[in-house]
Design an enzyme around this catalytic site. Sequence first.
Site, PDB file in Angstrom:
ATOM      1  N   LYS A  76      33.755  44.259  46.114  1.00 21.81           N
ATOM      2  CA  LYS A  76      34.341  43.363  45.116  1.00 21.81           C
ATOM      3  C   LYS A  76      35.226  42.355  45.851  1.00 21.81           C
ATOM      4  CE  LYS A  76      37.095  43.490  40.816  1.00 21.81           C
ATOM      5  NZ  LYS A  76      37.765  44.349  39.821  1.00 21.81           N
ATOM      6  N   SER A 151      36.584  43.720  34.906  1.00 22.49           N
ATOM      7  CA  SER A 151      36.507  42.592  35.797  1.00 22.49           C
ATOM      8  C   SER A 151      35.508  42.773  36.942  1.00 22.49           C
ATOM      9  CB  SER A 151      37.894  42.318  36.391  1.00 22.49           C
ATOM     10  OG  SER A 151      38.306  43.392  37.205  1.00 22.49           O
ATOM     11  N   SER A 175      38.262  48.296  34.553  1.00 22.02           N
ATOM     12  CA  SER A 175      37.337  47.380  35.231  1.00 22.02           C
ATOM     13  C   SER A 175      36.267  48.002  36.107  1.00 22.02           C
ATOM     14  CB  SER A 175      38.116  46.379  36.066  1.00 22.02           C
ATOM     15  OG  SER A 175      38.642  45.395  35.218  1.00 22.02           O
TER      16      SER A 175
HETATM   17  N1  GLN Z   1      40.098  44.264  30.865  1.00 21.02           N
HETATM   18  C1  GLN Z   1      41.383  44.626  31.337  1.00 21.02           C
HETATM   19  C2  GLN Z   1      42.228  43.401  31.574  1.00 21.02           C
HETATM   20  O1  GLN Z   1      41.755  42.347  31.360  1.00 21.02           O
HETATM   21  C3  GLN Z   1      41.283  45.485  32.574  1.00 21.02           C
HETATM   22  C4  GLN Z   1      41.041  44.723  33.813  1.00 21.02           C
HETATM   23  C5  GLN Z   1      40.987  45.586  35.024  1.00 21.02           C
HETATM   24  O2  GLN Z   1      40.841  46.806  34.939  1.00 21.02           O
HETATM   25  N2  GLN Z   1      41.142  44.962  36.164  1.00 21.02           N
HETATM   26  O3  GLN Z   1      43.338  43.480  31.966  1.00 21.02           O
END
Ligand code: GLN
Length: 484
Positions: A76, A151, A175
């Site tokens: 990532k 994400s 995410s």
């Molecule tokens: N969807 C969540 C957010 O927007 C989690 C994102 C994540 O786990 N990095 O904060």
Amino acid sequence: MHEKTLAEQSRLLASGEISSSELTNHYLERIERLDGDLNSLITVTGAAAKKAATAADEKRKAGDDSPLLGIPIVQKDIFCTKDVLTTCGSRMLENFVAPYDATVVSKLDTAGMVNLGKANMDEFAMGSSNENSYFGPVANPWNRKCVPGGSSGGSAALVAARLAPAATGTDTGGSIRQPAAFCGLTGIKPTYGRVSRYGMIAFASSLDQGGPLAHTAEDCAMLLQAMAGEDERDSTSSHEPVPDFSSSLQQPLTGLKIGVPEEYFSAGLDDAVASCVQSSLAEMEKLGATLKSVSLPNQSLCIPAYYVVAPAEASSNLSRFDGVRFGHRCENAQDIEDLYKRSRDEGFGSEVKRRIMIGTYALSAGYYDAYYLKAQKVRRLISDDFANAFADVDLVAGPTTPTPAFETGAKSDDPVSMYLNDLYTVSANLSGLPALSMPCGMVDGLPVGLQLLGNYFDEVRVLNAAYQFQQATDWHTLAPNGIE
Ligand code: GLN
């Protein structure tokens, strides 16, 4: 070759039936041919990958039999990689080349894995759809009109499209698990502290945790083995010894107690998703587990608490991107204030700006007690709910997401409906517990995820239950059309 799981590829490499160079070239060719409309990778490091594959093949000839030696992976783009671009999905870091490797990257490198490149992601890991990337949205290989989740959306899409057998992800509020659910993969967020955060660009430091995305629990166990462990460079990494995550996979589920929270099956959960989850719980029962209803009375407070704590920490972490210490610098600044203002205005996208504003507000002198402090207290209540549940059961199970993948654009104008995607995932981050998502059904041609949460540092049990489920079912073996 790409239809094989990572564990199967490991066995083929060990028996000499394939070489790392063959495997690496095969995936690089697929990336070249298939990634165009998926947009799952920001950077492809083809030449370096080929060199690493040749080195892996030589090591194997010399007797090295490390299980991950020569297997390709994609990182990532939140993990710093020496001499390779690390953008975090942001214009702010469009040209950032880190001078060092993140611990996760160097550990996987030491294990002999071949890095094919860097995966697309929501900017600074903020999002649930990968629509917030400066490098453009990622398509879901199961239905290209739909989002892959976020994400870690690039990581999930590329593994689902068999552009690599596995990828790394990070999980601050879901995410790893939510994109795994949307793309039909298995992904685990380990216990907070299990995996070093050194070199992983910080979003919300008390919630962030790295982990693997792959096809099976067996693959995840092998990857986590290489990623986990105490790191002197991350003071929040745990001293807890790292067990052998693969050794207990074969253990039958007889006697396992699975808690099913009443609160998970209420308003907001799609009926078709609920029925997939119910049938997989029935499957777990057939495998010898006992289901027990448990209650998480503060479940409805998880989203509000998360969306105060995460932006608060983000507003502080992201202050380093000011065009001086780190990040994009605007042209022709008039004075220092103009430089800060315009660099940050140009470098950050709108969701990141929203989080910085919410977080700064929640931490400001007049509102700290009302928001941040209150959210921290709620966080404790949420952890206590799990402690009570785990007094009676070994695992907690439920849906990973309220719905399957939605169409690109469907929620991008409505942040609150986007945030509600994280209904079932943020509690594991707020409490620090390990949690895994794996495929457990299909709805309208899209995969559905089952979430398993374990007690602190009990990844072994989570992986064991997932492995046993995958021995009895074939949801994890399905591939999107046109990918076979
Ligand atoms: N969807 C969540 C957010 O927007 C989690 C994102 C994540 O786990 N990095 O904060």
